[in-house]
Design an enzyme around this catalytic site. Sequence first.
Site, PDB file in Angstrom:
ATOM      1  N   GLY A 207       0.824  -1.206   0.000  1.00 47.44           N
ATOM      2  CA  GLY A 207       0.000   0.000   0.000  1.00 47.44           C
ATOM      3  C   GLY A 207       0.850   1.245   0.000  1.00 47.44           C
ATOM      4  O   GLY A 207       2.058   1.181  -0.243  1.00 47.44           O
ATOM      5  N   ASN A 208       0.223   2.374   0.263  1.00 47.87           N
ATOM      6  CA  ASN A 208       0.974   3.621   0.345  1.00 47.87           C
ATOM      7  C   ASN A 208       0.372   4.500   1.434  1.00 47.87           C
ATOM      8  O   ASN A 208      -0.635   4.137   2.044  1.00 47.87           O
ATOM      9  CB  ASN A 208       1.005   4.316  -1.020  1.00 47.87           C
ATOM     10  CG  ASN A 208      -0.386   4.649  -1.511  1.00 47.87           C
ATOM     11  OD1 ASN A 208      -1.078   5.454  -0.908  1.00 47.87           O
ATOM     12  ND2 ASN A 208      -0.807   3.992  -2.597  1.00 47.87           N
TER      13      ASN A 208
END
Length: 395
Positions: A207-208
Amino acid sequence: MNGEPDVLLGISGGIAGYRAAELVRLLVREGVGVQVVMTAAAERFVGSTTFAGLSRRPVLTELGGAGDPVFPHLDAARAARVLCVAPCSANTLARLAHGIADSLLTESALAAAGQLVVAPAMNVRMWEHPATQANLAVLRDRGAIIVGPDDGELAEGERGTGRMAQPAAIAAVVEMLLRPTGPLAGLHVLVTAGGTREPLDAVRFLGNRSSGRMGIALADEALARGAIVTTLVCNSAVAPAGGTIIATPTANDLERRVGELAPTSDLVLMAAAVADYRPAATEPGKRRRADAFDLRLEPTVDILAGLGSARRTGQVLVGFAAEAGVDLASARAKRERKGVDLIVLNDVSRSDIGFDVLTNEVVLVDAEGHHLVPRADKRTIARAILDHVEKLLPR
Ligand code: CTP
């Protein structure tokens, strides 16, 4: 009765019928005149008396009632500015798409002069069936507004997409159509927000750090300016105040929904932080702890660039560029490469703005040049972005 109805509310068969009662209550509370028309199947799930009480009007049912005029539904269809079908079963959806008029509801739909709003509710497999999706595309092409369906627990105990959208979300769309005010009144705005998560196995993802706050601030500001807003939410910490909200956790989900919704949108604001790579393979269970392993990644589709190459006249596209530093040259290049009108440049190397914080500072880069929006809370930044976008919209 109390004058011509503003909305003809069609209720078709399904468990979600009981949630339409809340929709009627919300609309009536806002002073909207609602005429309910029910299919015979709908009456098997919930009684017409509930709707008559809430809408303060006799309900149009297949069996009718003593003293009814001969074509009450046609009168209501002519008068109402919105025909909202909620819940809309797979069967009624098919009939609406193909102009089959075999009930008061479907006859009304053919005679209706107003905007069609459809809130589908059905089993996930019925929803995903190519026949349903094709029917939906027909309705969309004809200008219908589709609200939902949501993901979640379905009445039959399965999980998936198929739950009728929240009554409040449907009511917000209807009210917006009835009372469009503000600079974006009546325009369809599609916003993407948050960071995608690409599954590695059943419990882990890549993810980020995007919190989704910038995209949600844009959605809220577009709603405040009168737009009909759909927000595609990828793992955001917050949700928009209204409009249609659809969960799109992965780049794939986002790509599919953007593909469906962008063609009929007047403005697309791609604020989502979309993964550029996803694991080439996802393990179905939880990967056991073992030796080091190599992870192979494959690129995702550049959704925005796809939109840029398929845009229609008058549609405005806004992209975001996350760069380390204020790199104007690369923002300009990104704008050209993706074929968009405006790039909102974010410096992600600073800890006081951008990712995962409440404030931002951006540079707006368009064909004319660039413009700095100084550090402020994200709603203020959203206002500056939409002020700029309004100049780009054909009016
Ligand atoms: N974007 C997209 N699809 C992707 C990746 C990004 O639609 N697979 C969109 C984002 O929503 C954003 C814009 O493209 O509006 C720019 O994203 P950014 O990550 O800055 O650019 P990249 O295309 O990833 O280019 P680079 O990594 O070379 O900077």
